[in-house]
Motif scaffolding. Sequence first.
Motif, short mmCIF file in Angstrom:
data_model
loop_
_atom_site.label_atom_id
_atom_site.label_comp_id
_atom_site.label_asym_id
_atom_site.label_seq_id
_atom_site.Cartn_x
_atom_site.Cartn_y
_atom_site.Cartn_z
N SER A 39 -0.75 -6.16 4.07
CA SER A 39 0.23 -5.26 3.48
C SER A 39 1.39 -5.11 4.45
CB SER A 39 -0.40 -3.89 3.23
OG SER A 39 -0.68 -3.28 4.50
N ARG A 40 2.41 -4.37 4.04
CA ARG A 40 3.57 -4.18 4.91
C ARG A 40 3.17 -3.48 6.20
NH1 ARG A 40 9.19 -4.02 4.58
NH2 ARG A 40 9.24 -4.55 2.39
N GLU A 41 2.29 -2.45 6.09
CA GLU A 41 1.87 -1.70 7.28
C GLU A 41 1.09 -2.59 8.22
OE1 GLU A 41 3.27 0.53 4.24
OE2 GLU A 41 1.43 -0.66 4.05
N GLU A 42 0.17 -3.37 7.66
CA GLU A 42 -0.64 -4.26 8.50
C GLU A 42 0.26 -5.28 9.19
OE1 GLU A 42 -3.18 -5.57 5.40
OE2 GLU A 42 -4.77 -4.13 5.86
N ARG A 43 1.26 -5.74 8.47
CA ARG A 43 2.19 -6.70 9.05
C ARG A 43 2.93 -6.07 10.22
NH1 ARG A 43 4.58 -8.17 4.33
NH2 ARG A 43 6.40 -6.89 4.77
N CYS B 15 2.71 -15.95 0.08
CA CYS B 15 2.27 -14.58 0.36
C CYS B 15 1.62 -14.42 1.73
CB CYS B 15 1.29 -14.10 -0.71
SG CYS B 15 2.02 -14.06 -2.36
N GLN C 60 0.85 -8.06 -6.40
CA GLN C 60 0.56 -7.10 -5.33
C GLN C 60 1.55 -7.27 -4.18
OE1 GLN C 60 -1.52 -4.54 -5.45
NE2 GLN C 60 -1.88 -5.24 -7.54
N TYR C 61 1.79 -8.51 -3.83
CA TYR C 61 2.67 -8.81 -2.71
C TYR C 61 4.08 -8.28 -2.96
CZ TYR C 61 4.91 -11.69 0.94
OH TYR C 61 5.62 -12.14 2.03
N LYS D 79 5.08 -5.87 -4.61
CA LYS D 79 5.22 -4.41 -4.60
C LYS D 79 5.82 -3.94 -3.28
CE LYS D 79 1.67 -3.08 -7.91
NZ LYS D 79 0.26 -2.76 -8.13
N GLN D 80 5.71 -4.78 -2.26
CA GLN D 80 6.26 -4.41 -0.95
C GLN D 80 7.78 -4.55 -0.92
OE1 GLN D 80 4.44 -6.50 2.33
NE2 GLN D 80 2.53 -6.79 1.23
#
Lengths: 84, 268
Positions: free
Chosen positions: A9-13, B127, B176-177, B179-180
């Motif tokens: 996810s963005r946070e994990e990244r 992704c 899902q991807y 959505k970021q």
Amino acid sequence: MSEKTPIPSREERQQCHLARDAYLACLDKSGIDDPSKAGAACDGLRQKVFGTCPESWATYFLQLRAMQKKKERDMEQTAKRLGH
Amino acid sequence: MRGPGHPKALPCRRAYSTEQPAKEKEPVGESGNSGNKGGGTNSFLLSTGPLSPIGIGLFVLTSAGIVYFFTVTKEQVRAEREKNKNKQETVGKADVGGPFELTDQDGNVATDRTFRGKFALIYFGFCHCPDICPDELDKIGDALDMLDRNPKTKDAIQPVFITCDPQRDSPEDIKQYLKQFHPRFVGLTGSLDQVAATCKAFRVYFSKPPKVAEGQDYLVDHSIFSYFMDPDGEFIDVYGKDKSALAMASDMEMRIGQFLDAGRKIQK
């Protein structure tokens, strides 16, 4: 599908990138070009990178740094050779 | 014989006019050839040689011909240059884009025609990308946010993400991807053949490592570009990694402006 690695996810990244930046900064500060010859100098931070980032990413970041360092050294050599 | 007042009299002729015999000193004696010195109009008109009426006439015709020829070719060269000058503006336009058939993040078929009517900004990535793809997608989002502030360009561009990793990136993964990133993003995947064909049409290079164990993570090497397409599906411009969000927004705003100024409409 269940076998493939999850997509961070963005946070994990962001966590991964922070760990990477800390580790690379340590290497730079210690003047270490090749981490494999570094001994234990920045090992703690290295563990963190491999802990927060997917392995393929960690490997990629280190390869990228190795390439960049090599390029820098080559440029320095060229500069010396050309009397710059 | 021509007197000095004759329109075609050449100054040097006066020196020879009556002093010297024609055959000796006058290589171009007008009445010399006909053998009629000071003869009547008839023989003069019929005489040949460079300074006879026929000679002069031929000279005039040839001159006129040469002048005409050069005028025409000069005009052709000028027209050619004019044409090529306009070509200069489009000489960099590459043959990029074209028909494609893929699947969107909701599992529906999406083709190049799906995006007609609006501008499109297409980014190829995957992704599992460590840093570059997220940065580029964020950059696109920033550029779109800037353009959304202007009513003229608001919602004029459809952002599209196309995966170079169809073997891993399913429609659900892409959904899902994305959505970021910017909410308007549409994501496309498909079979390896479909994706390969699409990448080929857009001149996108991509390469998966040859030997990957089942379930093992890997990175896809790929060229890093965003492709800006017009509402007719024609390629306009390509933006690389070094192009800032602001520079992209500025370029796209100009292109959209040109499109609208030409009287075209965007389907919003």
